[in-house]
Enzyme design. Structure first.
Site, PDB file in Angstrom:
ATOM      1  N   ARG A 109      75.896  27.859 -17.342  1.00  0.00           N
ATOM      2  CA  ARG A 109      75.484  26.539 -16.872  1.00  0.00           C
ATOM      3  C   ARG A 109      75.799  26.373 -15.389  1.00  0.00           C
ATOM      4  O   ARG A 109      76.878  26.782 -14.918  1.00  0.00           O
ATOM      5  CB  ARG A 109      76.233  25.481 -17.672  1.00  0.00           C
ATOM      6  CG  ARG A 109      75.797  24.044 -17.423  1.00  0.00           C
ATOM      7  CD  ARG A 109      74.373  23.806 -17.805  1.00  0.00           C
ATOM      8  NE  ARG A 109      74.067  22.390 -17.977  1.00  0.00           N
ATOM      9  CZ  ARG A 109      72.825  21.954 -18.120  1.00  0.00           C
ATOM     10  NH1 ARG A 109      71.787  22.783 -18.099  1.00  0.00           N
ATOM     11  NH2 ARG A 109      72.585  20.666 -18.286  1.00  0.00           N
ATOM     12  N   THR A 411      62.221  24.474 -18.390  1.00  0.00           N
ATOM     13  CA  THR A 411      62.985  25.491 -19.108  1.00  0.00           C
ATOM     14  C   THR A 411      62.107  26.497 -19.844  1.00  0.00           C
ATOM     15  O   THR A 411      60.917  26.297 -20.012  1.00  0.00           O
ATOM     16  CB  THR A 411      63.947  24.807 -20.118  1.00  0.00           C
ATOM     17  OG1 THR A 411      64.688  23.849 -19.465  1.00  0.00           O
ATOM     18  CG2 THR A 411      64.850  25.745 -20.827  1.00  0.00           C
ATOM     19  N   THR A 429      66.773  28.070 -17.307  1.00  0.00           N
ATOM     20  CA  THR A 429      66.109  26.896 -16.722  1.00  0.00           C
ATOM     21  C   THR A 429      66.428  26.771 -15.241  1.00  0.00           C
ATOM     22  O   THR A 429      67.415  27.352 -14.759  1.00  0.00           O
ATOM     23  CB  THR A 429      66.617  25.625 -17.454  1.00  0.00           C
ATOM     24  OG1 THR A 429      65.893  24.493 -16.996  1.00  0.00           O
ATOM     25  CG2 THR A 429      68.092  25.369 -17.206  1.00  0.00           C
ATOM     26  N   GLU A 431      65.965  23.369 -14.585  1.00  0.00           N
ATOM     27  CA  GLU A 431      65.889  21.943 -14.948  1.00  0.00           C
ATOM     28  C   GLU A 431      64.442  21.456 -14.847  1.00  0.00           C
ATOM     29  O   GLU A 431      63.647  21.843 -15.666  1.00  0.00           O
ATOM     30  CB  GLU A 431      66.814  21.101 -14.074  1.00  0.00           C
ATOM     31  CG  GLU A 431      67.416  19.854 -14.730  1.00  0.00           C
ATOM     32  CD  GLU A 431      66.498  18.888 -15.456  1.00  0.00           C
ATOM     33  OE1 GLU A 431      66.430  18.992 -16.692  1.00  0.00           O
ATOM     34  OE2 GLU A 431      65.894  17.999 -14.826  1.00  0.00           O
ATOM     35  N   ASP A 453      71.270  16.262 -14.652  1.00  0.00           N
ATOM     36  CA  ASP A 453      71.581  16.107 -16.091  1.00  0.00           C
ATOM     37  C   ASP A 453      72.868  15.311 -16.306  1.00  0.00           C
ATOM     38  O   ASP A 453      73.167  14.912 -17.425  1.00  0.00           O
ATOM     39  CB  ASP A 453      71.717  17.473 -16.777  1.00  0.00           C
ATOM     40  CG  ASP A 453      70.372  18.019 -17.243  1.00  0.00           C
ATOM     41  OD1 ASP A 453      69.351  17.340 -17.040  1.00  0.00           O
ATOM     42  OD2 ASP A 453      70.344  19.127 -17.813  1.00  0.00           O
ATOM     43  N   SER A 477      74.058  19.780 -21.445  1.00  0.00           N
ATOM     44  CA  SER A 477      72.718  20.336 -21.665  1.00  0.00           C
ATOM     45  C   SER A 477      72.269  20.057 -23.090  1.00  0.00           C
ATOM     46  O   SER A 477      73.078  19.715 -23.958  1.00  0.00           O
ATOM     47  CB  SER A 477      72.761  21.844 -21.424  1.00  0.00           C
ATOM     48  OG  SER A 477      71.553  22.443 -21.841  1.00  0.00           O
ATOM     49  N   SER A 478      70.977  20.237 -23.318  1.00  0.00           N
ATOM     50  CA  SER A 478      70.419  20.178 -24.680  1.00  0.00           C
ATOM     51  C   SER A 478      69.959  21.546 -25.153  1.00  0.00           C
ATOM     52  O   SER A 478      69.392  21.661 -26.247  1.00  0.00           O
ATOM     53  CB  SER A 478      69.221  19.235 -24.712  1.00  0.00           C
ATOM     54  OG  SER A 478      69.597  17.958 -24.324  1.00  0.00           O
ATOM     55  N   GLY A 498      62.253  21.942 -23.217  1.00  0.00           N
ATOM     56  CA  GLY A 498      61.878  20.566 -23.556  1.00  0.00           C
ATOM     57  C   GLY A 498      62.961  19.534 -23.347  1.00  0.00           C
ATOM     58  O   GLY A 498      62.925  18.478 -23.982  1.00  0.00           O
ATOM     59  N   GLY A 499      63.940  19.808 -22.469  1.00  0.00           N
ATOM     60  CA  GLY A 499      64.971  18.812 -22.197  1.00  0.00           C
ATOM     61  C   GLY A 499      65.652  18.381 -23.484  1.00  0.00           C
ATOM     62  O   GLY A 499      65.950  19.205 -24.357  1.00  0.00           O
TER      63      GLY A 499
HETATM   64  N1  GLU Z   1      68.218  20.517 -18.047  1.00  0.00           N
HETATM   65  C1  GLU Z   1      67.861  20.524 -19.434  1.00  0.00           C
HETATM   66  C2  GLU Z   1      69.056  20.829 -20.305  1.00  0.00           C
HETATM   67  O1  GLU Z   1      69.940  21.532 -19.899  1.00  0.00           O
HETATM   68  C3  GLU Z   1      66.874  21.567 -19.708  1.00  0.00           C
HETATM   69  C4  GLU Z   1      65.677  21.374 -18.897  1.00  0.00           C
HETATM   70  C5  GLU Z   1      64.523  21.085 -19.704  1.00  0.00           C
HETATM   71  O2  GLU Z   1      64.261  21.749 -20.693  1.00  0.00           O
HETATM   72  O3  GLU Z   1      63.837  20.197 -19.317  1.00  0.00           O
HETATM   73  O4  GLU Z   1      69.101  20.385 -21.410  1.00  0.00           O
END
Ligand code: GLU
Length: 601
Positions: A109, A411, A429, A431, A453, A477-478, A498-499
């Protein structure tokens, strides 16, 4: 991203050519990876891009293991998918090691600079958070110390079998030879023209007379080829303690705004120093683990909320039989489970170096039972409150309030299995699509905007927030790279971009596969819905068309239509050495799956 086949075969020939010491004499045409599903033997890979999948297969074919192949493929993605991958970003790798029967993870990360203040994203003039797009995301302040190269280095050193210098060769070849612009690349550039044209470096690298390059044109990146060559020669220190890092820090502190750019806002410089870079580590961490329907599900722990939130949701759902013919009831419970699990995620997950994450409680079956008992016959009203994951457990747990936050949608995820049964599930990613939009002049790669994030400010109601900015902290993160074992043997690996929707995408694929008995390709193609403790559930039009009316009339669920959610890749180990690699067939232009041999080899 899809490539025209003719050009792709030429690329496959290039990659075959760089497979040094190759004993295999397979023609480029036979090795070409072109489809979303591939079944066979001897190793498999699925990524968002044909050149990256082909890179993985070439490495496997030439004796590399899954870790080698994943690193090499990710390096190629840095060339062909520069808006969602690359050494300017970070990610999380989950690995199953066949020899020790262990699952390990690497946390790559991005990290805030040491002097990063809690109010980094507050406008001093207004006292309010700086507007997200484009101001907050397009700034030096948003750039975290990148972790991708350190992830590759840790993976190689601990678990790989080929040197990094070797693994970078396919990517170097693609960067020099070029690749053909497809619709996805074109569209992603086009969506970011206004941001990319602000910076001299990004304009020169990605735009053609200030426009996105036309579909069908060839794009080369000799700067990135040189950067990878320097890393191949000098090692990762070339970035973390050397000239690439010096240029990177200079870029963060003095974003190269073009004299004729007129962004309409001030591009804020960042605080990163060469000391921050030299201190960066990609630590190995214990995976998260839950059992579900007799399967062992492993994921990524904090600072990702992926493993804990997928795991808590599965624990909640384990108390229901979802396999009955009443699919709408099963989906209602799926939506309610994630509604609750997201409340807990937002309240408790942050960088474990900075906040005490009650991971054991969040993943306990006792806590899951407390949360399950809140699931009634109709949809709860969001935001629902977070529970209290500390024992003893009993009754229904609803504690403090929790607020949903926005997160990006960029990502990529890649999945690799080798002939020995090592498995890699790797989400990486920068981001946002195109990250900060700031490329390092002369080095050919974009810098992330991962620090967006962090939550920019504490919740107004005073609820504790584990994800506030701090110096040296990793934003939550997700990302949810996942590996599933059955009877101690790997069965399936999956992940998605997909965040914040990553978590529900991975969960939904697991439910589709294991509760609804879909094949992995069907499980990944099926329409999606993502409930993240919001009044309405985001759902793809196909989901709403199929289930929307019944879910609304019977359970009071309501939906926002969203064109696409996620773009997963995965691999299932079908038994007796047979592998099924699956990439997203349609979303975000589709991905590519391939196997080493179609027949037993
Ligand atoms: N920044 C997001 C995360 O770490 C991932 C980025 C994305 O998939 O849009 O969860």
């Amino acid at each position: 991203m899809r490539m025209r086949l003719g050009s792709f075969f030429a690329l496959a020939a290039v990659l075959a050519g760089v497979a040094a010491g190759s004993a295999a004499t397979v023609s480029a045409r036979e090795t070409a990876a072109t489809g979303a599903v591939a079944t066979g033997y001897g190793g498999a890979a699925a990524t968002v891009d044909p050149a990256a999948t082909e890179t993985a297969i070439e490495i496997l074919r030439n004796g590399g293991n899954a870790i080698d192949a994943a690193v090499a493929a990710n390096a190629t993605l840095g060339v062909t998918e520069p808006y969602v991958a690359g050494i300017g970003g970070g990610g999380f790798m989950v690995i199953y090691l066949a020899r020790s029967h262990k699952v390990v993870t690497i946390d790559g990360r991005e990290t805030a600079p040491e002097t990063f203040p809690q109010d980094a994203f507050i406008d001093p003039a207004t006292g309010k958070p700086i507007p997200f797009n484009p101001q907050r995301i397009t700034s030096g302040m948003a750039i975290g110390v990148p972790g991708t190269l350190a992830t590759w280095a840790t993976a190689e050193k601990r678990y790989g079998s080929m040197p990094l210098s070797r693994l970078l060769q396919p990517a170097i070849a693609v960067a020099r030879q070029g690749f053909v612009v497809d619709k996805t690349y074109h569209d992603q550039t086009d969506q970011n023209v206004a941001r990319l044209r602000i910076f001299t470096s990004s304009r020169a690298l990605y735009l053609d007379e200030d426009q996105a390059p036309a579909i069908g044109t060839t794009v080369r990146n000799p700067q990135l080829a040189d950067t990878y060559e320097l890393i191949a020669k000098k090692g990762p220190g070339a970035l973390y303690r050397g000239p690439i890092g010096a240029a990177l820090v200079q870029t963060v502190q003095h974003p190269p705004v073009a004299p004729d750019a007129n962004p309409g806002f001030t591009v804020r410089p960042g605080l990163m120093t060469t000391r921050d870079l030299s201190h960066y580590k990609a630590p190995r961490r214990a995976p998260t683990h839950v059992t579900y329907r007799g399967l062992d599900v492993y994921g990524m722990g904090p600072p990702s909320s992926g493993g804990s939130t997928v795991g808590e949701s599965l624990n909640i759902l384990a108390g229901f039989d979802l396999s009955t013919p009443d699919r709408a009831l099963a989906l209602h419970r799926y939506l309610e489970a994630t509604r609750l699990a997201y409340a807990d995620r937002n309240r408790y997950i942050g960088d474990p170096k900075f906040v005490q994450v009650p991971l054991k409680g969040l993943l306990s079956t006792g806590f899951a039972a407390e949360r399950r008992c809140l699931i009634g016959p109709t949809a709860a009203t969001s935001p629902v409150r977070a529970g209290d994951p500390t024992p003893p457990y009993g009754g229904c747990s609803a504690g403090s309030a929790a607020v949903a936050r926005r997160e990006g949608t960029s990502t990529n995820h890649l999945t690799v299995v080798d002939r020995k049964g090592n498995v890699v599930s790797y989400t990486s990613t920068i981001e946002q699509i195109a990250g900060s939009a700031i490329a390092v002049p002369g080095y050919g790669f974009l810098l992330n905007n991962e620090l967006t994030d962090f939550d920019p400010a504490p919740p107004a109601d005073g609820t504790p927030d584990p994800n506030l900015p701090a110096g040296g902290k990793r934003p939550r993160s997700s990302m949810s790279p996942t590996i599933v074992l059955r009877h101690d043997k790997p069965l399936l690996a999956v992940g998605s971009p997909g965040g914040a929707t990553i978590i529900t995408t991975v969960l939904q694929i697991l439910l589709n596969r294991f509760d609804f008995a879909m094949s992995l390709p069907d499980a990944m193609a099926a329409p999606r819905a993502s409930q993240r403790n919001a009044p309405k559930t985001d759902a793809e039009p196909g989901f709403i068309a199929h289930y929307g009316t019944e879910l609304q009339s019977r359970f009071g669920q309501s939906f926002n239509s969203t064109a696409e959610i996620g773009a997963a890749t995965g691999i299932e180990l079908l038994g007796e050495g047979r592998l099924e690699a699956v990439a997203e067939p349609v979303r975000r232009g589709g991905g590519t799956a391939a196997v080493v041999c179609a027949l037993r080899c």
